[in-house]
Design a protein around this motif. Structure first.
Motif, short mmCIF file in Angstrom:
data_model
loop_
_atom_site.label_atom_id
_atom_site.label_comp_id
_atom_site.label_asym_id
_atom_site.label_seq_id
_atom_site.Cartn_x
_atom_site.Cartn_y
_atom_site.Cartn_z
N GLN A 139 -11.14 18.96 -2.86
CA GLN A 139 -11.18 20.32 -3.37
C GLN A 139 -12.14 21.15 -2.51
OE1 GLN A 139 -12.28 20.27 -7.50
NE2 GLN A 139 -10.80 18.70 -8.05
N PRO A 140 -11.98 22.48 -2.55
CA PRO A 140 -12.97 23.32 -1.89
C PRO A 140 -14.36 22.98 -2.40
CG PRO A 140 -11.07 24.63 -2.55
CD PRO A 140 -10.88 23.26 -3.14
N GLN A 141 -15.33 22.99 -1.52
CA GLN A 141 -16.69 22.61 -1.90
C GLN A 141 -17.23 23.52 -3.00
OE1 GLN A 141 -18.87 22.49 1.94
NE2 GLN A 141 -19.15 20.33 1.43
N GLN A 142 -17.99 22.91 -3.91
CA GLN A 142 -18.56 23.70 -4.99
C GLN A 142 -19.87 23.10 -5.47
OE1 GLN A 142 -15.48 23.26 -8.10
NE2 GLN A 142 -17.03 22.23 -9.33
N GLU A 178 -5.22 24.05 -12.60
CA GLU A 178 -5.02 23.57 -13.98
C GLU A 178 -6.07 22.57 -14.39
OE1 GLU A 178 -1.07 22.03 -14.41
OE2 GLU A 178 -0.45 23.76 -15.61
N ASN A 179 -6.56 21.79 -13.45
CA ASN A 179 -7.52 20.74 -13.77
C ASN A 179 -8.96 21.13 -13.49
OD1 ASN A 179 -5.84 18.19 -14.53
ND2 ASN A 179 -4.79 19.01 -12.73
N HIS A 180 -9.20 22.44 -13.30
CA HIS A 180 -10.55 22.92 -13.04
C HIS A 180 -11.08 23.65 -14.27
CE1 HIS A 180 -14.04 24.60 -11.09
NE2 HIS A 180 -13.74 23.98 -9.96
N ALA A 181 -12.30 23.32 -14.67
CA ALA A 181 -12.88 23.88 -15.90
C ALA A 181 -13.15 25.38 -15.81
CB ALA A 181 -14.17 23.14 -16.24
N ALA A 182 -13.16 25.94 -14.60
CA ALA A 182 -13.47 27.36 -14.45
C ALA A 182 -12.30 28.27 -14.81
CB ALA A 182 -13.91 27.65 -13.02
N TYR A 183 -11.11 27.69 -14.95
CA TYR A 183 -9.92 28.53 -15.11
C TYR A 183 -9.15 28.23 -16.39
CZ TYR A 183 -10.98 28.95 -10.13
OH TYR A 183 -11.62 29.13 -8.94
N GLU A 184 -8.49 29.27 -16.90
CA GLU A 184 -7.62 29.15 -18.07
C GLU A 184 -6.35 29.97 -17.84
OE1 GLU A 184 -9.58 30.18 -21.71
OE2 GLU A 184 -11.36 28.97 -21.29
N ASN A 185 -5.37 29.75 -18.70
CA ASN A 185 -4.13 30.55 -18.67
C ASN A 185 -3.46 30.51 -17.30
OD1 ASN A 185 -4.82 31.30 -21.32
ND2 ASN A 185 -5.91 33.13 -20.61
#
Length: 255
Positions: free
Chosen positions: A140-143, A217-224
């Motif tokens: 994934q992109p670094q975070q 979809e599998n990242h906690a930062a995003y919804e909908n």
């Protein structure tokens, strides 16, 4: 009388017939074994080539990140399988928007393909570019993530600019030299605060819709999360702060 008795002598027939039957059995066994073993061998060879391809994508990702973070030129020699390497033949755009401010990440992907398998590198996201394997996100992109009253994410995207978009075809395994250099364009950073869902959105325009959909979809930062042809969009979750940094590098491949 002696000549007639020789014609009537069948003592040598049985050994000859036995040899013919044995030879037929051997040929049948060899052909049967080949019919089973050859597909297994070809499958194994394809699997080995895919492993080399995945390793190549991972190594390219590592070197691209290192060049972006250090500002130093890199020229790795990457082992690749027989197949195709596509450099910058499409464009991916990642847009963060809060209604008044936007941050756009633009990156031309690199893909490694062998047989029916393909791995894509897009701004730091690495994964299978095949529709039936699209959920395979390798990197994934670094975070950096911190949790407090507000969850904070610091995303580092690597923008690839290509000196010459091209496709390289190798009929056999080879070494691919990629020259990755700092770009003349400057690094950009933006911060977005999402108090409620919908305050900030992300939209990705890409050929690898399934791959980006799986990542978001599998990242906690995003919804909908919503996906359409050529585009994936989502809302940033509530009580979330996102800092986006995009660092451009230039990629070229000497002949």
């Amino acid at each position: 009388m002696r000549l007639k008795s020789l014609f009537d002598d069948t003592r040598g027939v049985a050994p000859v017939v036995g040899q013919v039957i044995l030879f037929t059995l051997i040929i049948g066994t060899v052909l049967g074994t080949a019919a089973v073993a050859l597909p297994l061998f070809e499958e194994r060879q394809a699997g080995l080539q895919q492993e080399v391809m995945v390793d190549a994508a991972d190594e390219f990702n590592h070197v691209a990140i290192e060049a972006a973070l250090t500002g130093q030129s890199k020229a790795p020699s990457i082992s690749v399988p027989a197949g195709d390497i596509s450099l910058g033949q499409s464009q991916t755009e990642i847009l963060f928007d809060n209604g008044t401010e936007t941050h756009t990440v633009e990156s031309a992907p690199v893909t490694f393909a062998t047989g029916e398998a393909k791995i894509a590198y897009e701004a730091g996201l690495v994964g299978a570019a095949n529709r039936d394997e699209a959920n395979t996100v390798r990197s994934q992109p670094q975070q950096i993530t911190t949790h407090d009253a507000v969850t904070q994410y610091r995303f580092q995207f690597t923008e690839l600019e290509h000196a010459e978009p091209r496709r390289i075809t190798n009929s056999q395994a080879a070494d691919f030299v990629a020259v990755i250099e700092p770009s003349a364009n400057e690094q950009q950073t933006s911060t977005f605060n999402s108090e409620s869902v919908g305050d900030v959105s992300i939209t990705v325009q890409t050929e690898q819709v399934e791959l980006w959909e799986a990542y978001i979809e599998n990242h906690a930062a995003y919804e909908n999360v919503e996906a359409a042809e050529g585009e994936v969009s989502a809302d940033v979750a509530s009580s979330t702060e996102i800092t986006v940094t995009s660092t451009p590098v230039t990629v070229s491949a000497p002949d």
